[in-house]
Design a protein around this motif. Structure first.
Motif, PDB file in Angstrom:
ATOM      1  N   ILE A 129       0.837   3.784  -3.224  1.00  0.00           N
ATOM      2  CA  ILE A 129       0.639   6.032  -2.354  1.00  0.00           C
ATOM      3  C   ILE A 129       1.934   6.710  -2.908  1.00  0.00           C
ATOM      4  O   ILE A 129       1.535   7.271  -3.753  1.00  0.00           O
ATOM      5  CB  ILE A 129       1.041   5.919  -0.868  1.00  0.00           C
ATOM      6  CG1 ILE A 129      -0.265   6.049  -0.286  1.00  0.00           C
ATOM      7  CG2 ILE A 129       1.183   7.752  -0.674  1.00  0.00           C
ATOM      8  CD1 ILE A 129       0.008   5.499   1.679  1.00  0.00           C
ATOM      9  N   LEU A 130       2.601   6.173  -3.268  1.00  0.00           N
ATOM     10  CA  LEU A 130       3.756   6.552  -4.028  1.00  0.00           C
ATOM     11  C   LEU A 130       3.807   6.584  -5.380  1.00  0.00           C
ATOM     12  O   LEU A 130       3.842   7.370  -5.794  1.00  0.00           O
ATOM     13  CB  LEU A 130       5.492   5.947  -3.857  1.00  0.00           C
ATOM     14  CG  LEU A 130       6.159   5.841  -2.524  1.00  0.00           C
ATOM     15  CD1 LEU A 130       7.321   5.084  -2.756  1.00  0.00           C
ATOM     16  CD2 LEU A 130       5.700   7.283  -1.874  1.00  0.00           C
TER      17      LEU A 130
ATOM     18  N   SER B 259       0.875  -0.749  -0.341  1.00  0.00           N
ATOM     19  CA  SER B 259       0.170  -0.447   0.238  1.00  0.00           C
ATOM     20  C   SER B 259       0.774   0.803   0.409  1.00  0.00           C
ATOM     21  O   SER B 259       0.770   1.876  -0.356  1.00  0.00           O
ATOM     22  CB  SER B 259      -0.928  -0.368   1.225  1.00  0.00           C
ATOM     23  OG  SER B 259      -0.264  -0.080   2.545  1.00  0.00           O
ATOM     24  N   MET B 260       2.135   1.066   0.829  1.00  0.00           N
ATOM     25  CA  MET B 260       3.335   2.500   0.620  1.00  0.00           C
ATOM     26  C   MET B 260       3.231   2.510  -0.922  1.00  0.00           C
ATOM     27  O   MET B 260       3.323   3.307  -1.188  1.00  0.00           O
ATOM     28  CB  MET B 260       3.744   2.122   1.553  1.00  0.00           C
ATOM     29  CG  MET B 260       4.682   3.139   2.049  1.00  0.00           C
ATOM     30  SD  MET B 260       5.995   3.287   0.950  1.00  0.00           S
ATOM     31  CE  MET B 260       7.395   2.274   1.188  1.00  0.00           C
TER      32      MET B 260
ATOM     33  N   ALA C 251       0.790   8.789  -6.004  1.00  0.00           N
ATOM     34  CA  ALA C 251       1.345  10.082  -6.478  1.00  0.00           C
ATOM     35  C   ALA C 251       2.458  10.936  -7.562  1.00  0.00           C
ATOM     36  O   ALA C 251       2.129  11.353  -8.801  1.00  0.00           O
ATOM     37  CB  ALA C 251       2.306  11.445  -5.705  1.00  0.00           C
TER      38      ALA C 251
END
Lengths: 363, 309, 289
Positions: free
Chosen positions: C169-170, C165-166, C173
């Motif tokens: 997120i990246l 999930s991290m 973006a």
């Protein structure tokens, strides 16, 4: 080539009515300009026609085909964006070829058409470059090339010239007009710049607050504005507006420090109107300024002078109100000096203060 | 009319699809946490019942009472533990008190966040706003440190703490963790500071302020959001730090932080999954809450500290 | 003058990061069996390294570390990309929910995440074992954490959950930084969804994907908590990584020399990836001079 017809289109965002019951026709092969201040809904209308926004209600036709609900990639349209929206990872050739590749055109035909397009736009020597290596004017041409290469039914242009500097904009404006006439493709062009709109348009649609204010040829809009908004928006510098009282017994308009006797044409129009407030409109270029009084003139005093070279743009005060007028460049005037303004009756506009509609407007 | 309704049907289909996708991602991210959450409310022993209850039929706060030391792990549980181990020996367990590691972690993380913010904001101010000779080099030195693996520094740090007589103290975790969090906080703050208008600083200079005064009276007061988000990263980072914490606490309960305490709990009471679950929920609740409340800043910081630069 | 502002931070970082690296490097050439006996430490040259390289355990850990890195990063990329695209495409209201949810696994400390997964993979009462049984795929719950092959992959699954999930997120973006006009242009240019993704979105996202993958690899190579918390390296040493070995040599066996040799190997691997990563992103490390 097709006509675009928009019927009773509304677009509602949470609290904002972005498009309020828009009905209009964009004639086949003509260049129609959507013009209005920012936030008036012109871009929303363009994007609705493109299919990037779905209308809340209403219908859109391109040619005979109803297209609302049809995704943009099936509408056979081309769009030029304000930012140009070139694909940064592709060469100019690939950028122009993209719409053809997306619609599965054979390779050799792609090449032929891209080269031909590049020739029309005089960018043959740029085909191997990436967008970041191009100047603003060159990017503009590539964006145009990407639009015309697939021979779409309709061109949509969203402020395509506003990222260019003033000088180049004028050049591109002329080229665009020439190209459009040559190709004869129905074009819908969005701009907030009324001068650009006037020079380019076969037909103008003036919008404000999500509604169409007036539709017409450029000179129609200039001569016969339907309401205060259009009168104030078309023409530069804009039309002057003064609040006056209509006095039927004196057969005149009464303002601060002056009385303007009305001629038979206006008296006829105002026949059934009671005494009351009206908005008087007069274009700066229709005011004659003299430094001697004569009957029927309006006394004023010089406030600011702007030397434009060809002429002087004058700000004069009538009581608390400011008007703008032109005088020849060699006129000798001083600040604070008294002058007398003559309004030619034919150049005069009167508006109802409530509805803001022109009294001489006939539907 | 007809086309309008087909439009509506497509909308519905899209909504259903989007809803399902959303549900799948929510399930992926929160499912495992939900399971631990549900387990923490089960009666002791019922966590082993097959088929498992997806929500306890008789939810209880028993597990929380035990790990917070309100209720002693009684003979009943101890004997149950004995039964599972296959012995009948009843071991008297001391009171658990998970509040101690929570308190320790709060002290460590708060101090680390404050310390890292102080040092990092000074450095970030110089990097983003002042001229000096080895600027890019200093920035690189600070930034590259953030990429180093902890395992390469852990042994000498342990030795250093021993010679300073700081083993089994919170300070042994606080000082190195400040250093570990300086790279990211410096970077986040430098980016933030560089976006403040330069006119402010020029005006302050004209008024005769010196750099330190400008830093204190102009830059810091204007940077509360930036300081806050950088602080969150230092806080979360030191809260979860395990390797060093586990080395320097050397099994002493009184100075254990949450991650160390949870691991030890799971060794000591390896069959009491309701207790372990309750401890996990307690230690994660605060972190998840912080991350959710400050989500926008967390996402900004995450991207600024890895991909965006 | 300005240097005074940056010196405190530099001192801290040097004292607790750069200086210990030098120390570890030095340790790796000494025989340090007892943590108490530093002064009489014996210089052994490359013996620690030779011993490490020769050992079966090292080769196992080295292989597992690499396998783990490749597998987790690959799956995290695939799942993260999927989640990023989904989050990017859904209605703004759902997007808000998803962005919040994506932050949650990242916010959980790694060792706590390992604990959590130990319960999900529990041999008798783990939910995964139960679900597999309930669907009739297996007759008895698999030994997720004690079977060598399963343990390796259980750790990978837990890590993917924690980090995908991290990654999402990246990548989200990255997706959001592509101008909306470009997507719109592709739509009116006649490109259908898949064509747009393949020819526009993916190539423009590629730089972000590359940096994200490098960044995650930097952390995957040093993986410690997942193994230490989930299996403790077991069964045997099948799930020991270079980091867990280094840690065990330091603090379980008190053999700092050998531990330091392990640490240096991790360090070198991380440095190699870091050089590529730093070169990709350092162009953006610019401030007004």
């Amino acid at each position: 080539m097709s006509e675009v017809y928009v019927e009773e289109v509304c677009k509602q965002y949470r609290e904002v009515q972005a498009l309020d019951n828009i009905t209009c026709t964009f004639e086949d092969g003509q260049l129609t300009v959507l013009v209005g201040p920012s936030g008036c809904g012109k871009t929303t209308l363009l994007r609705t026609i493109a299919g990037l926004i779905e209308p809340t209600s209403g219908a859109i036709y391109i040619g005979k085909r109803r297209v609302d609900g049809v995704p943009p990639w099936e509408r056979n349209i081309a769009m030029v964006f304000q930012s140009y929206a070139l694909y940064p990872h592709m060469t100019v050739f690939k950028n122009i070829a993209f719409p053809l590749e997306a619609t599965r055109t054979p390779k050799d035909e792609i090449k032929r058409r891209v080269v031909e397009t590049a020739r029309i736009l005089q960018i043959e020597n740029l085909l191997d470059r990436k967008p970041r290596e191009l100047s603003g004017g060159q990017m503009q041409r590539v964006a145009l090339g990407r639009a015309i290469v697939r021979k779409p039914e309709v061109f949509l242009m969203d402020e395509p010239l506003s990222n260019l500097d003033a000088k180049l904009r004028v050049v591109m404006r002329a080229e665009l007009k020439h190209l459009q006439t040559q190709l004869g493709v129905t074009t819908i062009y969005v701009t907030h710049d009324q001068a650009e709109a006037m020079t380019l348009a076969d037909k103008l649609i003036v919008m404000n607050a999500g509604r169409i204010q007036q539709i017409g040829r450029p000179e129609e809009l200039y001569r016969h504005p339907r309401n205060i908004f259009v009168a104030g928006f078309i023409g530069s510098p804009p039309m002057n507006f003064i609040e006056v009282q209509y006095d039927p017994t004196a057969r005149a308009l009464v303002g601060t420090g002056f009385q303007y006797p009305l001629g038979p044409r206006w008296l006829d129009l105002l026949r059934n109107r009671p005494a009351g407030t009206l908005i008087l409109g007069i274009r700066p270029e229709s005011i004659q300024v003299s430094n001697t009084p004569s009957p029927g003139v309006v006394p004023a005093s010089v406030y600011v002078m702007e030397q434009l070279g060809r002429e002087i743009l004058l700000d004069v005060k009538i009581g608390p109100q400011t008007l703008r007028a032109f005088v020849p460049a060699d006129t000798r005037l001083q600040m604070g000096q008294d002058v007398w303004l003559q309004f030619h009756e034919d150049a005069l506009y009167l508006f109802d203060p409530e509805t803001e509609v022109s009294l001489s407007w006939k539907e | 009319m007809n086309e309008q309704s087909s439009n509506g049907r497509r909308d519905l289909k899209r909504w259903v699809l989007e809803g399902l996708v959303t549900l799948a991602i929510v399930g992926f991210c929160l499912g495992p946490l939900y399971w631990i959450f549900a387990t923490s409310f089960k009666q002791m022993g019922t966590e082993y019942v097959i088929p498992p209850e997806f929500w306890p039929s008789r939810p209880t706060l028993q597990a929380y009472a035990v790990i917070l030391g309100i209720q002693a792990p009684g003979a009943e549980q101890a004997s149950q533990e004995g039964a599972l181990k296959g012995t009948t020996e009843v071991k008297a367990s001391p009171h658990l008190n998970f509040l101690i590691p929570v308190r320790n972690s709060l002290i460590v993380s708060t101090t680390v966040a404050a310390g890292a913010l102080l040092l990092a904001s000074l450095a970030a101010y110089a990097i983003s706003r002042l001229r000096f000779r080895w600027k890019i080099q200093s920035l690189m030195v600070l930034w590259v440190a953030g990429l180093l693996p902890a395992v390469i520094v852990i042994a000498p740090t342990f030795v250093l703490m021993r010679s300073l007589n700081l083993l089994r103290t919170l300070l042994a975790m606080i000082l190195p963790n400040i250093a570990y969090n300086i790279p990211l906080t410096t970077w986040l703050l430098a980016v933030y500071f560089s976006q403040l208008p330069w006119e402010l600083e020029d005006a302050a200079k004209m008024d005769g302020y010196r750099p330190l005064q400008i830093y204190r009276k102009v830059i810091l007061p204007l940077s509360t959001p930036g300081l806050f988000s950088a602080g969150i990263f230092a806080f979360l980072g030191s809260w979860g730090e395990f390797m060093l914490a586990s080395a320097v606490t050397m099994g002493v309960m009184e100075v254990q932080t949450v991650p160390v305490a949870i691991l030890n709990l799971s060794f000591e009471y390896r069959y009491q999954w309701t207790w372990i679950s309750a401890a996990i929920c307690l230690s994660v609740a605060l972190m998840v809450l912080i991350a959710l409340v400050f989500q926008r800043w967390v996402i900004q910081g995450l991207t600024a500290g890895s991909v965006k630069y | 003058m300005a240097v005074l502002f940056i010196i405190p931070a530099l001192i801290f970082v040097t004292l607790f990061m750069y200086y210990p690296i030098v120390q570890t490097f030095i340790y790796s050439f000494f025989s340090l069996h007892r943590t108490a006996d530093w002064l009489n430490a014996q210089f052994v040259g490359l013996q620690n390294y030779i011993a490490v390289m020769k050992s079966e355990a090292f080769r196992g850990a080295f292989g597992f570390t690499l396998y783990y890195t490749v597998m987790t990063v690959a799956f995290e990329l695939a799942i993260g990309l999927g989640m990023a695209i989904a989050t990017f495409s859904v209605h703004p209201r759902l997007r808000g929910i998803l962005r919040a949810v994506l932050v949650v696994p990242w916010a959980i400390p790694p060792i706590v995440s390992a604990m959590l997964w130990r319960w999900l993979f529990h041999a008798d009462a783990g939910i995964f074992g139960y679900l597999l049984m309930a669907t009739g795929l297996v007759s008895r719950p698999p030994a997720f954490l004690t079977d060598p092959t399963l343990a390796v992959h259980s750790i990978i699954v837990a890590s993917v959950w924690k980090n995908a999930s991290m990654m999402g997120i990246l990548l989200l973006a990255g997706l959001a930084s592509i101008p909306q006009d470009i997507y719109d242009a592709a739509k009116v240019d006649g490109a259908r969804t898949w064509f747009r993704f393949r020819r526009v979105t993916l190539p423009l996202l590629l730089p972000t994907i590359l940096v994200t993958v490098l960044f995650r690899s930097l952390w995957a190579l040093r993986m410690f908590e997942e193994s230490y918390g989930l299996t403790g390296g077991g069964p045997g040493t099948t799930t020991d990584t270079l980091s867990t070995f280094a840690y065990k040599y330091f603090f379980t066996y008190a053999r700092f020399g050998v531990g330091s040799a392990y640490a240096m190997v991790i360090f070198l691997m991380v440095v190699m990836v870091a050089i590529v990563y730093v070169n990709r992103v350092k162009g953006n490390l610019r401030f007004k001079e």
